[in-house]
Scaffold this active site. Structure first.
Site, PDB file in Angstrom:
ATOM      1  N   GLU A   3     -15.095   3.320  -1.782  1.00 19.57           N
ATOM      2  CA  GLU A   3     -15.782   3.421  -0.499  1.00 19.57           C
ATOM      3  C   GLU A   3     -15.036   4.423   0.381  1.00 19.57           C
ATOM      4  O   GLU A   3     -13.839   4.650   0.208  1.00 19.57           O
ATOM      5  CB  GLU A   3     -15.865   2.044   0.165  1.00 19.57           C
ATOM      6  CG  GLU A   3     -16.733   1.082  -0.638  1.00 19.57           C
ATOM      7  CD  GLU A   3     -17.093  -0.179   0.117  1.00 19.57           C
ATOM      8  OE1 GLU A   3     -17.144  -0.140   1.370  1.00 19.57           O
ATOM      9  OE2 GLU A   3     -17.341  -1.199  -0.549  1.00 19.57           O
ATOM     10  N   HIS A  36     -10.343  -4.360  -4.965  1.00 14.65           N
ATOM     11  CA  HIS A  36     -11.353  -3.509  -4.340  1.00 14.65           C
ATOM     12  C   HIS A  36     -11.084  -3.437  -2.843  1.00 14.65           C
ATOM     13  O   HIS A  36     -10.510  -4.363  -2.262  1.00 14.65           O
ATOM     14  CB  HIS A  36     -12.758  -4.072  -4.593  1.00 14.65           C
ATOM     15  CG  HIS A  36     -13.839  -3.168  -4.102  1.00 14.65           C
ATOM     16  ND1 HIS A  36     -14.692  -3.539  -3.088  1.00 14.65           N
ATOM     17  CD2 HIS A  36     -14.208  -1.930  -4.482  1.00 14.65           C
ATOM     18  CE1 HIS A  36     -15.551  -2.541  -2.871  1.00 14.65           C
ATOM     19  NE2 HIS A  36     -15.281  -1.557  -3.701  1.00 14.65           N
ATOM     20  N   HIS A  92      -3.994 -13.096 -14.479  1.00 14.43           N
ATOM     21  CA  HIS A  92      -5.311 -12.982 -15.100  1.00 14.43           C
ATOM     22  C   HIS A  92      -6.445 -13.452 -14.183  1.00 14.43           C
ATOM     23  O   HIS A  92      -6.427 -14.563 -13.669  1.00 14.43           O
ATOM     24  CB  HIS A  92      -5.364 -13.801 -16.387  1.00 14.43           C
ATOM     25  CG  HIS A  92      -4.221 -13.532 -17.300  1.00 14.43           C
ATOM     26  ND1 HIS A  92      -4.118 -12.383 -18.050  1.00 14.43           N
ATOM     27  CD2 HIS A  92      -3.114 -14.254 -17.586  1.00 14.43           C
ATOM     28  CE1 HIS A  92      -3.008 -12.414 -18.755  1.00 14.43           C
ATOM     29  NE2 HIS A  92      -2.378 -13.541 -18.487  1.00 14.43           N
ATOM     30  N   HIS A 112      -9.096  -8.408  -2.453  1.00 10.54           N
ATOM     31  CA  HIS A 112     -10.095  -7.584  -1.770  1.00 10.54           C
ATOM     32  C   HIS A 112      -9.586  -7.182  -0.402  1.00 10.54           C
ATOM     33  O   HIS A 112      -9.168  -8.026   0.395  1.00 10.54           O
ATOM     34  CB  HIS A 112     -11.414  -8.350  -1.631  1.00 10.54           C
ATOM     35  CG  HIS A 112     -12.584  -7.432  -1.522  1.00 10.54           C
ATOM     36  ND1 HIS A 112     -12.783  -6.628  -0.421  1.00 10.54           N
ATOM     37  CD2 HIS A 112     -13.594  -7.177  -2.385  1.00 10.54           C
ATOM     38  CE1 HIS A 112     -13.884  -5.919  -0.615  1.00 10.54           C
ATOM     39  NE2 HIS A 112     -14.395  -6.231  -1.805  1.00 10.54           N
TER      40      HIS A 112
END
Length: 177
Positions: free
Chosen positions: A47, A67, A84, A89
């Site tokens: 983004e 992200h 894992h 975010h």
């Protein structure tokens, strides 16, 4: 797969990091020395004005997702393990020597140095002080909850350090193999 984002930002990866060929690294991402990126890990800074920075000696294990939103960043400092299947975010800042457990979610949070977030936990919209522990399956999304967390004990510190060592060995083995 390593590729640029729609804005033309391409990942910068230290030459002694190990990136598994089944991982996905997209965009404005900086990856430090001795970093291990496991199979099916996905790191996306795609983004506008987003950034992911991974410090030295970190490990991003299988199926981890990192992200960032537009105009935000995820900063992960040295010697930190993302176990894992966890999701990190942005906006998010994770300190040095941290451990984020299997399947945990960290969003819009600041995690202090040496903190441990155990398995299947959620940390959202709060700051976790250095060397504090979020227990397995715990949800921390209020300042009051974050203030009452226990200190990380010696056993967990030893565990977190052992995970870093194991993944540093994997990095060297894969790079030399």
């Amino acid at each position: 797969m390593i590729r640029k984002n729609p804005n033309g930002d391409h990942p910068e990866i230290d030459n002694i990091a190990y990136i598994d060929p089944a991982s996905v690294i997209i965009g404005n991402i900086k990856i430090g020395k001795n970093v291990f990126i496991g199979p099916q890990a996905i790191l996306r800074a795609d983004e506008p004005n987003s950034l992911i920075s991974i410090g030295d000696n970190c490990n991003i294990q299988d199926r981890v997702v990192v992200h960032t939103l537009e105009d935000t960043s995820v900063i992960i400092k040295n010697n930190t393990s993302l176990a894992h299947g966890c999701i990190i975010h942005g906006p998010c800042n994770i300190g040095k020597n941290c451990f984020i457990g299997f399947g945990s979610v960290v969003f819009n949070a600041k995690i202090g140095n040496g903190a441990v977030i155990m398995h299947l936990s959620v940390v959202e919209g709060v700051s976790i002080l250095s060397e504090r522990m979020v227990e397995s399956s715990q949800s921390i999304n209020r300042i009051e909850d974050a203030k009452g967390l226990k200190h990380v004990d010696k056993k967990l510190k030893k565990f977190a350090k052992k995970v870093i060592g194991a993944n540093l060995n994997l990095t060297k083995g894969y790079k030399n193999g």
